[in-house]
Design a protein around this motif. Structure first.
Motif, PDB file in Angstrom:
ATOM      1  N   ARG A   3       0.832  -1.203   0.000  1.00 33.59           N
ATOM      2  CA  ARG A   3       0.000   0.000   0.000  1.00 33.59           C
ATOM      3  C   ARG A   3       0.864   1.249   0.000  1.00 33.59           C
ATOM      4  O   ARG A   3       0.533   2.241  -0.649  1.00 33.59           O
ATOM      5  CB  ARG A   3      -0.919  -0.005   1.210  1.00 33.59           C
ATOM      6  CG  ARG A   3      -1.968  -1.096   1.133  1.00 33.59           C
ATOM      7  CD  ARG A   3      -2.897  -1.006   2.276  1.00 33.59           C
ATOM      8  NE  ARG A   3      -3.695   0.205   2.104  1.00 33.59           N
ATOM      9  CZ  ARG A   3      -4.677   0.546   2.879  1.00 33.59           C
ATOM     10  NH1 ARG A   3      -4.996  -0.214   3.892  1.00 33.59           N
ATOM     11  NH2 ARG A   3      -5.350   1.657   2.672  1.00 33.59           N
ATOM     12  N   LEU A   4       1.975   1.220   0.725  1.00 28.78           N
ATOM     13  CA  LEU A   4       2.860   2.378   0.742  1.00 28.78           C
ATOM     14  C   LEU A   4       3.616   2.528  -0.574  1.00 28.78           C
ATOM     15  O   LEU A   4       3.973   3.636  -0.962  1.00 28.78           O
ATOM     16  CB  LEU A   4       3.839   2.280   1.901  1.00 28.78           C
ATOM     17  CG  LEU A   4       3.241   2.470   3.281  1.00 28.78           C
ATOM     18  CD1 LEU A   4       4.310   2.302   4.346  1.00 28.78           C
ATOM     19  CD2 LEU A   4       2.585   3.825   3.406  1.00 28.78           C
ATOM     20  N   MET A   5       3.844   1.433  -1.255  1.00 31.43           N
ATOM     21  CA  MET A   5       4.547   1.496  -2.540  1.00 31.43           C
ATOM     22  C   MET A   5       3.708   2.231  -3.590  1.00 31.43           C
ATOM     23  O   MET A   5       4.239   2.687  -4.584  1.00 31.43           O
ATOM     24  CB  MET A   5       4.909   0.092  -3.033  1.00 31.43           C
ATOM     25  CG  MET A   5       5.969  -0.591  -2.175  1.00 31.43           C
ATOM     26  SD  MET A   5       7.499   0.347  -2.063  1.00 31.43           S
ATOM     27  CE  MET A   5       8.082   0.223  -3.730  1.00 31.43           C
ATOM     28  N   TRP A  64      -2.754   9.091  -3.629  1.00 29.11           N
ATOM     29  CA  TRP A  64      -3.194   7.802  -3.101  1.00 29.11           C
ATOM     30  C   TRP A  64      -4.465   7.342  -3.803  1.00 29.11           C
ATOM     31  O   TRP A  64      -4.612   6.169  -4.135  1.00 29.11           O
ATOM     32  CB  TRP A  64      -3.435   7.943  -1.599  1.00 29.11           C
ATOM     33  CG  TRP A  64      -3.719   6.651  -0.921  1.00 29.11           C
ATOM     34  CD1 TRP A  64      -4.917   6.035  -0.824  1.00 29.11           C
ATOM     35  CD2 TRP A  64      -2.781   5.822  -0.255  1.00 29.11           C
ATOM     36  NE1 TRP A  64      -4.787   4.877  -0.116  1.00 29.11           N
ATOM     37  CE2 TRP A  64      -3.495   4.711   0.239  1.00 29.11           C
ATOM     38  CE3 TRP A  64      -1.418   5.910  -0.013  1.00 29.11           C
ATOM     39  CZ2 TRP A  64      -2.878   3.709   0.956  1.00 29.11           C
ATOM     40  CZ3 TRP A  64      -0.815   4.910   0.702  1.00 29.11           C
ATOM     41  CH2 TRP A  64      -1.532   3.825   1.177  1.00 29.11           C
ATOM     42  N   GLN A  65      -5.392   8.267  -4.050  1.00 30.23           N
ATOM     43  CA  GLN A  65      -6.667   7.912  -4.660  1.00 30.23           C
ATOM     44  C   GLN A  65      -6.545   7.605  -6.149  1.00 30.23           C
ATOM     45  O   GLN A  65      -7.291   6.780  -6.671  1.00 30.23           O
ATOM     46  CB  GLN A  65      -7.694   9.040  -4.466  1.00 30.23           C
ATOM     47  CG  GLN A  65      -8.089   9.252  -3.036  1.00 30.23           C
ATOM     48  CD  GLN A  65      -8.743   8.035  -2.421  1.00 30.23           C
ATOM     49  OE1 GLN A  65      -9.554   7.377  -3.050  1.00 30.23           O
ATOM     50  NE2 GLN A  65      -8.392   7.748  -1.184  1.00 30.23           N
ATOM     51  N   GLU A  66      -5.640   8.266  -6.846  1.00 35.04           N
ATOM     52  CA  GLU A  66      -5.516   8.073  -8.292  1.00 35.04           C
ATOM     53  C   GLU A  66      -4.773   6.793  -8.652  1.00 35.04           C
ATOM     54  O   GLU A  66      -4.818   6.365  -9.795  1.00 35.04           O
ATOM     55  CB  GLU A  66      -4.809   9.272  -8.920  1.00 35.04           C
ATOM     56  CG  GLU A  66      -5.652  10.513  -8.937  1.00 35.04           C
ATOM     57  CD  GLU A  66      -4.942  11.699  -9.534  1.00 35.04           C
ATOM     58  OE1 GLU A  66      -3.803  11.538 -10.027  1.00 35.04           O
ATOM     59  OE2 GLU A  66      -5.510  12.800  -9.499  1.00 35.04           O
ATOM     60  N   THR A  67      -4.104   6.216  -7.703  1.00 33.79           N
ATOM     61  CA  THR A  67      -3.337   5.008  -7.965  1.00 33.79           C
ATOM     62  C   THR A  67      -4.177   3.798  -7.615  1.00 33.79           C
ATOM     63  O   THR A  67      -4.664   3.670  -6.505  1.00 33.79           O
ATOM     64  CB  THR A  67      -2.049   4.994  -7.122  1.00 33.79           C
ATOM     65  OG1 THR A  67      -1.369   6.212  -7.332  1.00 33.79           O
ATOM     66  CG2 THR A  67      -1.167   3.849  -7.517  1.00 33.79           C
ATOM     67  N   ALA A  68      -4.331   2.928  -8.567  1.00 30.53           N
ATOM     68  CA  ALA A  68      -5.101   1.709  -8.311  1.00 30.53           C
ATOM     69  C   ALA A  68      -4.325   0.800  -7.379  1.00 30.53           C
ATOM     70  O   ALA A  68      -3.099   0.693  -7.475  1.00 30.53           O
ATOM     71  CB  ALA A  68      -5.382   0.995  -9.631  1.00 30.53           C
ATOM     72  N   PRO A  69      -5.008   0.131  -6.474  1.00 32.79           N
ATOM     73  CA  PRO A  69      -4.317  -0.804  -5.588  1.00 32.79           C
ATOM     74  C   PRO A  69      -3.677  -1.934  -6.383  1.00 32.79           C
ATOM     75  O   PRO A  69      -4.209  -2.384  -7.389  1.00 32.79           O
ATOM     76  CB  PRO A  69      -5.418  -1.350  -4.685  1.00 32.79           C
ATOM     77  CG  PRO A  69      -6.606  -0.496  -4.909  1.00 32.79           C
ATOM     78  CD  PRO A  69      -6.420   0.228  -6.187  1.00 32.79           C
ATOM     79  N   VAL A  70      -2.540  -2.360  -5.907  1.00 26.16           N
ATOM     80  CA  VAL A  70      -1.827  -3.459  -6.557  1.00 26.16           C
ATOM     81  C   VAL A  70      -2.483  -4.767  -6.116  1.00 26.16           C
ATOM     82  O   VAL A  70      -2.576  -5.043  -4.923  1.00 26.16           O
ATOM     83  CB  VAL A  70      -0.335  -3.459  -6.168  1.00 26.16           C
ATOM     84  CG1 VAL A  70       0.376  -4.635  -6.778  1.00 26.16           C
ATOM     85  CG2 VAL A  70       0.304  -2.147  -6.574  1.00 26.16           C
TER      86      VAL A  70
END
Length: 76
Positions: A3-5, A64-70
């Motif tokens: 999540r931090l990545m 954080w919001q614009e990045t899709a979770p891995v």
């Protein structure tokens, strides 16, 4: 840790804006701490430092919001 990545994105300009705002906040806090500001200068610099910290936090939230979770592959 994955999540931090999501926040580490050197190719995204938003990432660099977050870095700049955080460095500016640190610099302003350092100046406010070291120099004996008085009167309205102290209030003005404190307000600018707080607005800067707020803008940096908002940009971090946007990154954080614009990045899709891995999504990790299922474990076998």
């Amino acid at each position: 840790m994955p999540r931090l990545m999501r926040l580490w994105q050197p190719r995204n300009p938003l990432f660099w804006l977050v870095v700049v705002f955080n460095l500016m906040s640190s610099g302003m806090a350092w100046v406010l701490h070291l120099l004996p500001w008085q009167g309205w200068w102290l209030g003005l610099l404190t307000l600018v430092a707080l607005l800067n910290a707020g803008a940096g936090s908002w940009l971090l939230w946007r990154l954080w919001q614009e990045t899709a979770p891995v999504s990790l592959p299922p474990a076998d």
